[in-house]
Design an enzyme around this catalytic site. Sequence first.
Site, PDB file in Angstrom:
ATOM      1  N   PRO A   2     -41.026  -4.050 -57.209  1.00  0.00           N
ATOM      2  CG  PRO A   2     -42.690  -5.683 -58.187  1.00  0.00           C
ATOM      3  CD  PRO A   2     -42.074  -4.847 -57.025  1.00  0.00           C
ATOM      4  CD  GLU A   3     -39.322   2.197 -58.827  1.00  0.00           C
ATOM      5  OE1 GLU A   3     -39.954   3.140 -59.563  1.00  0.00           O
ATOM      6  OE2 GLU A   3     -38.529   2.863 -58.126  1.00  0.00           O
TER       7      GLU A   3
END
Length: 285
Positions: A2-3
Site C-alpha cells: 500500500p502506498e
Amino acid sequence: MPELPEVETVARGLALKMEGRTLVRVAQHRPNLRTPFPPGFVQRLTGRRVAGIGRRAKYVLVRLEPGSGSGNDTLLIHLGMSGSMVVSRGPAGAPGAHDHVVMETDDGAVVTFNDPRRFGLMDLIADGEVDSHPLLAKLGPEPLGNAFDADTLSARLAGKMTPIKAALLDQRVVAGLGNIYVCEALFRSGISPERSAASVAGKDAQRLVPAIRDVLTEAIAAGGSSLRDYVQSDGELGYFQHSFAVYGREGQACPGCDCDVARTGGVQRLVQAGRSSFFCARRQR
Ligand SMILES: [Zn+2]
C-alpha cells in the site's frame, strides 16, 4: 504494497466505522508482527473510545480517548507489504490464519488486521509522544500538507548528489512517497529520474511539488470510489485499481508525447537502487 493514497483510504474508511465508537472486545492472535506488540496491548485498547483517525506518511493513527487509569493513547498501524484492514459485521467468527488483531466496536463492527507476510506492525503511543516516536520523528513534511512547497523541497534536496528518484523515496526528504508515485510525479513534471537531486530547484521544484500533490490527490480520489462501495457493503480496505501514466508500462506508448513505440521504445525502465524507474526519455530531462 500500500502506498500513501491506499493508506489515506484505509484511514478514511476506518474513521467511518470507528470514530466515536468504543472498542468493546480486542483479540491479539500472535505476540509480534514485524515488531512485538507493546505490553498490555489488548488491555490498553479494550473499553476505549476512538476520538479520531488520521494518517502520517504511511501510518494510520487512531487517537483514543483516555481510559480508566490511562491518558490518551494513539494506536499506530502500519500495513507493511501485505497488510489490510477488513471490516465486517459482528459477532466475530474464528480468526483466519493471517488475522492477527480483531477489534469489535459497541455498534457491532468487526475490524480485522490481516497480514500474510507480517511486515506490518502496531504500536501504542502515549499522549504527547507521537511526534517523537522512533518511526515518526525523522519524517519529512507531508506531501499534501501546507508545509510542503517548492522552497521546502529545494532546501531538502540541496547538496544531494543522489538521483532525484532516490531522494524522493527518502522519507526524511518528504514523507510517505513510494516508488509508484515518485515515477508518476517525475513523469508529470518532466524531470528525469537520473538527475541529481540538487539540480532540482527553482522552476523544476515548482513543477515537481504540484505534480506530487496531483498524482496523490488523483489516486486518493480513485480510492474514494472504492470507499463508497465499501461503506455500503464492508469488506477489505486499502487496495484499489488506479491507472498510471508510466509505472509498470515499459515498452508501451508514452501518454505525454506522440511516441512512435517502434522507433522510441516508448516508456523505458531503469533499475535504480534495486527499484524500477519508469520514464519517458524524450519528455523527462
Ligand atoms: Zn513521452
